[in-house]
Design a protein around this motif. Structure first.
Motif, PDB file in Angstrom:
ATOM      1  N   TYR A   1       1.119  -1.240  -0.370  1.00 19.02           N
ATOM      2  CA  TYR A   1      -0.017  -0.283   0.033  1.00 19.02           C
ATOM      3  C   TYR A   1       1.316   1.307   0.293  1.00 19.02           C
ATOM      4  CZ  TYR A   1      -3.336   3.728   1.911  1.00 19.02           C
ATOM      5  OH  TYR A   1      -3.933   5.036   1.976  1.00 19.02           O
ATOM      6  N   LEU A   2       2.141   1.338   0.878  1.00 13.83           N
ATOM      7  CA  LEU A   2       3.104   2.697   1.070  1.00 13.83           C
ATOM      8  C   LEU A   2       3.146   2.492  -0.898  1.00 13.83           C
ATOM      9  CD1 LEU A   2       4.241   2.087   3.907  1.00 13.83           C
ATOM     10  CD2 LEU A   2       2.553   3.531   3.483  1.00 13.83           C
ATOM     11  N   ARG A   3       3.901   1.723  -1.494  1.00  9.46           N
ATOM     12  CA  ARG A   3       4.516   1.456  -2.281  1.00  9.46           C
ATOM     13  C   ARG A   3       3.656   1.956  -3.927  1.00  9.46           C
ATOM     14  NH1 ARG A   3       7.328  -3.334  -0.471  1.00  9.46           N
ATOM     15  NH2 ARG A   3       5.597  -4.297  -1.888  1.00  9.46           N
ATOM     16  N   ASP A   4       2.064   1.397  -3.664  1.00  7.72           N
ATOM     17  CA  ASP A   4       1.410   2.290  -4.486  1.00  7.72           C
ATOM     18  C   ASP A   4       0.939   3.308  -4.394  1.00  7.72           C
ATOM     19  OD1 ASP A   4       1.349  -0.115  -5.425  1.00  7.72           O
ATOM     20  OD2 ASP A   4      -0.551  -1.105  -4.456  1.00  7.72           O
ATOM     21  N   GLU A   5       1.129   3.996  -2.752  1.00  6.68           N
ATOM     22  CA  GLU A   5       0.299   5.178  -3.065  1.00  6.68           C
ATOM     23  C   GLU A   5       1.961   5.780  -3.396  1.00  6.68           C
ATOM     24  OE1 GLU A   5      -2.356   6.950  -1.238  1.00  6.68           O
ATOM     25  OE2 GLU A   5      -2.657   4.862  -1.778  1.00  6.68           O
ATOM     26  N   ILE A   6       3.137   6.158  -3.266  1.00  5.57           N
ATOM     27  CA  ILE A   6       4.002   6.755  -3.489  1.00  5.57           C
ATOM     28  C   ILE A   6       4.179   6.864  -5.673  1.00  5.57           C
ATOM     29  CG2 ILE A   6       6.398   6.439  -3.978  1.00  5.57           C
ATOM     30  CD1 ILE A   6       6.820   6.368  -1.001  1.00  5.57           C
ATOM     31  N   GLN A   7       3.706   5.851  -6.284  1.00  2.00           N
ATOM     32  CA  GLN A   7       4.100   5.028  -7.565  1.00  2.00           C
ATOM     33  C   GLN A   7       2.677   6.185  -8.129  1.00  2.00           C
ATOM     34  OE1 GLN A   7       5.727   3.898  -9.017  1.00  2.00           O
ATOM     35  NE2 GLN A   7       4.991   5.087 -10.958  1.00  2.00           N
ATOM     36  N   GLN A   8       1.559   6.240  -6.947  1.00  2.00           N
ATOM     37  CA  GLN A   8       0.149   7.244  -7.554  1.00  2.00           C
ATOM     38  C   GLN A   8       0.767   8.487  -7.348  1.00  2.00           C
ATOM     39  OE1 GLN A   8      -2.616   5.804  -8.930  1.00  2.00           O
ATOM     40  NE2 GLN A   8      -2.642   7.101  -9.840  1.00  2.00           N
ATOM     41  N   LEU A   9       1.190   8.661  -6.858  1.00  2.76           N
ATOM     42  CA  LEU A   9       1.731  10.829  -6.343  1.00  2.76           C
ATOM     43  C   LEU A   9       2.603  10.356  -7.526  1.00  2.76           C
ATOM     44  CD1 LEU A   9       1.690  10.477  -2.876  1.00  2.76           C
ATOM     45  CD2 LEU A   9      -0.092  11.832  -3.954  1.00  2.76           C
ATOM     46  N   GLN A  10       3.249   9.267  -8.475  1.00  6.63           N
ATOM     47  CA  GLN A  10       4.213  10.168  -8.941  1.00  6.63           C
ATOM     48  C   GLN A  10       3.913  10.519 -10.557  1.00  6.63           C
ATOM     49  OE1 GLN A  10       6.791   6.440  -8.058  1.00  6.63           O
ATOM     50  NE2 GLN A  10       8.622   8.278  -7.126  1.00  6.63           N
ATOM     51  N   ASP A  11       2.720   9.067 -10.458  1.00  8.21           N
ATOM     52  CA  ASP A  11       1.596   9.137 -12.007  1.00  8.21           C
ATOM     53  C   ASP A  11       0.975  10.276 -12.007  1.00  8.21           C
ATOM     54  OD1 ASP A  11       2.903   6.887 -12.080  1.00  8.21           O
ATOM     55  OD2 ASP A  11       0.978   6.081 -11.514  1.00  8.21           O
ATOM     56  N   ASP A  12       0.974  10.630 -10.694  1.00 10.91           N
ATOM     57  CA  ASP A  12      -0.395  11.967 -11.221  1.00 10.91           C
ATOM     58  C   ASP A  12       0.400  12.961 -11.100  1.00 10.91           C
ATOM     59  OD1 ASP A  12      -2.888  10.183  -9.965  1.00 10.91           O
ATOM     60  OD2 ASP A  12      -2.653  11.458  -7.758  1.00 10.91           O
ATOM     61  N   TRP A  13       1.580  13.302 -10.498  1.00 13.26           N
ATOM     62  CA  TRP A  13       2.577  14.623 -10.713  1.00 13.26           C
ATOM     63  C   TRP A  13       2.908  14.709 -12.296  1.00 13.26           C
ATOM     64  CZ3 TRP A  13       7.463  15.102 -13.025  1.00 13.26           C
ATOM     65  CH2 TRP A  13       7.981  16.415 -12.366  1.00 13.26           C
ATOM     66  N   SER A  14       3.213  13.032 -12.296  1.00  9.95           N
ATOM     67  CA  SER A  14       4.022  13.151 -14.170  1.00  9.95           C
ATOM     68  C   SER A  14       2.565  13.467 -15.535  1.00  9.95           C
ATOM     69  CB  SER A  14       3.999  11.950 -14.442  1.00  9.95           C
ATOM     70  OG  SER A  14       4.951  10.977 -13.955  1.00  9.95           O
ATOM     71  N   ASN A  15       0.991  12.866 -15.108  1.00 12.28           N
ATOM     72  CA  ASN A  15       0.209  13.459 -15.824  1.00 12.28           C
ATOM     73  C   ASN A  15      -0.306  15.292 -15.301  1.00 12.28           C
ATOM     74  OD1 ASN A  15       0.212  10.209 -16.672  1.00 12.28           O
ATOM     75  ND2 ASN A  15      -1.140  10.196 -14.831  1.00 12.28           N
ATOM     76  N   GLY A  16       0.314  15.628 -15.046  1.00 11.25           N
ATOM     77  CA  GLY A  16       0.375  17.530 -14.386  1.00 11.25           C
ATOM     78  C   GLY A  16      -1.150  17.053 -13.250  1.00 11.25           C
ATOM     79  N   ASP A  17      -1.123  16.532 -12.869  1.00 13.56           N
ATOM     80  CA  ASP A  17      -2.716  17.034 -12.063  1.00 13.56           C
ATOM     81  C   ASP A  17      -2.558  17.653 -10.512  1.00 13.56           C
ATOM     82  OD1 ASP A  17      -3.169  14.694 -13.027  1.00 13.56           O
ATOM     83  OD2 ASP A  17      -3.705  13.366 -11.584  1.00 13.56           O
ATOM     84  N   PHE A  18      -1.433  17.981 -10.638  1.00 16.18           N
ATOM     85  CA  PHE A  18      -0.899  19.047  -9.258  1.00 16.18           C
ATOM     86  C   PHE A  18      -0.556  20.830 -10.338  1.00 16.18           C
ATOM     87  CE2 PHE A  18       0.799  14.813  -7.739  1.00 16.18           C
ATOM     88  CZ  PHE A  18       0.086  14.935  -6.814  1.00 16.18           C
ATOM     89  N   THR A  19      -1.136  21.020 -11.153  1.00 17.07           N
ATOM     90  CA  THR A  19      -0.543  22.268 -12.195  1.00 17.07           C
ATOM     91  C   THR A  19      -2.328  22.559 -12.204  1.00 17.07           C
ATOM     92  OG1 THR A  19       1.286  21.050 -13.121  1.00 17.07           O
ATOM     93  CG2 THR A  19      -0.162  22.939 -14.490  1.00 17.07           C
TER      94      THR A  19
END
Length: 88
Positions: A27-45
């Motif tokens: 779960y912890l690994r997946d949470e980090i991966q999801q945040l990285q994917d979201d960042w790569s997709n521009g979700d924090f822009t």
């Protein structure tokens, strides 16, 4: 202050081998991966640069907190020098 007995490294390793421990680590690994994917997709822009900075800072803080928990678990599991019960 925590009023519990700190688990020994052997106990921590046993927990990590159980399904709950395995699930929690995944779960912890997946949470980090999801945040990285979201960042790569521009979700924090956002159009507003201050909102972008805020969203990126929040995400970075989450990743740092998760990484800190992961590191702590690893340290607890490999510290074989102190298998005595310690109260916290």
């Amino acid at each position: 202050m925590i009023d519990l007995v700190k688990p020994t490294p052997k106990e921590v390793r046993g927990w990590l081998d159980q399904s709950v421990g395995k699930y929690f680590r995944a779960y912890l690994r997946d949470e980090i991966q999801q945040l990285q994917d979201d960042w790569s997709n521009g979700d924090f822009t956002r159009e507003d640069p201050y909102s972008t900075i805020q969203l990126n800072s929040e995400a970075l803080g989450k990743v740092q907190q998760i990484a800190s928990i992961q590191l702590e678990i690893e340290e607890w599991s490999r510290d074989d020098t102190d298998d005595q019960e310690t109260e916290y």
